[in-house]
Design a protein around this motif. Structure first.
Motif, PDB file in Angstrom:
ATOM      1  N   GLU A 170     -15.700   5.878  -7.238  1.00 21.76           N
ATOM      2  CA  GLU A 170     -14.246   5.749  -7.134  1.00 21.76           C
ATOM      3  C   GLU A 170     -13.677   6.709  -6.096  1.00 21.76           C
ATOM      4  N   GLN A 171     -14.303   7.879  -5.958  1.00 18.01           N
ATOM      5  CA  GLN A 171     -13.873   8.821  -4.930  1.00 18.01           C
ATOM      6  C   GLN A 171     -14.134   8.238  -3.542  1.00 18.01           C
ATOM      7  N   ILE A 173     -14.135   5.015  -2.822  1.00 16.11           N
ATOM      8  CA  ILE A 173     -13.134   3.971  -2.624  1.00 16.11           C
ATOM      9  C   ILE A 173     -11.798   4.587  -2.221  1.00 16.11           C
ATOM     10  N   THR A 174     -11.416   5.670  -2.876  1.00 16.46           N
ATOM     11  CA  THR A 174     -10.160   6.341  -2.535  1.00 16.46           C
ATOM     12  C   THR A 174     -10.181   6.848  -1.102  1.00 16.46           C
ATOM     13  N   LYS A 196     -18.262  -1.869  -3.477  1.00 15.47           N
ATOM     14  CA  LYS A 196     -18.771  -1.675  -4.843  1.00 15.47           C
ATOM     15  C   LYS A 196     -19.989  -2.560  -5.121  1.00 15.47           C
ATOM     16  N   TYR A 210     -24.379   2.802  -9.886  1.00 15.08           N
ATOM     17  CA  TYR A 210     -24.059   2.757  -8.462  1.00 15.08           C
ATOM     18  C   TYR A 210     -24.944   3.743  -7.701  1.00 15.08           C
TER      19      TYR A 210
END
Length: 221
Positions: A170-171, A173-174, A196, A210
Motif C-alpha cells: 500500500e505504501q 501504491i501511495t 498489485k 505480495y
C-alpha cells in the motif's frame, strides 16, 4: 545499517521497480539513496518547464512517501540515452555517488524494452565493476511495468530473487499515486490494479501475499 542505492532512468521507475522494497529497507533501518538520470518528460511532445517542475515535485513527494534519504536528479536527455556516450553516463554515476559506498544497488534490467533502461543497467555495471575496493556486494535488477514485459525477445527479465513486501504494497501504491499522470486505467499494466496483480503473482511464487521480484547480477556473501 546498510547503504542502498537505487539508480533509475526516469522518476517513477524507482516506485514501479522496487518501491515496496525501498520502504522495507527504510523500516529495517537501512539508508536509501536514489539517483535519477533523466527528467522523465522532456522527450514528450509539447513538454515544457512546467511539466519538468511537476515531475520533480512528484519525485520529491514519492521519495518522502517511501522514506528515501537523498535524491539526486541528473539531466540526461529523456528517452535518448543512446545519444550520449556511455562513458559520460558512467562518469556521472561515479561522480554523483562518490563517497557513498553502497552495499546494495537496485537498477534496471539489461533486457528491458526501453533503451534508457538498458543503458542505465550497462552504466551501473561499469561504474560499480567488481574491483578490489568496490563496496557493492549485491546488484539486483528490477522490472518496470509497461516496459519490461513488452520485450518479446529470447533475452528477457528472469526473476531469481524475491522480497516479501506484503506489509509495504500500500505504501508503494501511495508513492505511485504521486505520479498520478503516469497511471493508466486497468487493464493497462501501469495501473493500480496492474501493480498489485504483478506483486500478487510474485507473492504466490514464494508463498506470500505480495512480493517484488529481481534478477541477480551480483551477490557476494
Amino acid at each position: 545499517m546498510k547503504t542502498v542505492l537505487v539508480v533509475a532512468a526516469h522518476s517513477d521507475d524507482e516506485v514501479l521497480g522496487c518501491g515496496a522494497t525501498i520502504a522495507k529497507h527504510v523500516t529495517e533501518g537501512d539508508q536509501v539513496h536514489l539517483l535519477v538520470l533523466t527528467n522523465g518528460v522532456s522527450a514528450r511532445e509539447g513538454a515544457n518547464d512546467t511539466d519538468i517542475a511537476s515531475r520533480e515535485l512528484a519525485l520529491s513527494n514519492a521519495a518522502k512517501t517511501l522514506g528515501i534519504h537523498k535524491v539526486v536528479q541528473c539531466d540526461f536527455p529523456d528517452n535518448q540515452l543512446d545519444s550520449v556516450a556511455l562513458l559520460d553516463i558512467v562518469q556521472c554515476i561515479e561522480n554523483k555517488t562518490q563517497g557513498l559506498s553502497p552495499d546494495i544497488i537496485y537498477t534496471h534490467n539489461a533486457s528491458d524494452l526501453n533503451i534508457d533502461h538498458q543503458l542505465t543497467c550497462r552504466a551501473v555495471q561499469t561504474a560499480f565493476r567488481p574491483q578490489p575496493d568496490c563496496s557493492v556486494k549485491t546488484i539486483l535488477t528490477f522490472e518496470v511495468l509497461s516496459s519490461t514485459e513488452w520485450q518479446f525477445t529470447e533475452q528477457k527479465f528472469s526473476a531469481n530473487w524475491f522480497v516479501d513486501v506484503s506489509d509495504f504494497i500500500e505504501q508503494k501504491i501511495t508513492a505511485m499515486q504521486c505520479y498520478q499522470y503516469e497511471l493508466r486505467a486497468f487493464p493497462h499494466p501501469r495501473s493500480v490494479e496492474g501493480i498489485k496483480i504483478l506483486a500478487n503473482y510474485h507473492g504466490m511464487r514464494i508463498g506470500v501475499s505480495y512480493a517484488e521480484a529481481f534478477q541477480v547480477l551480483r551477490h557476494l556473501t
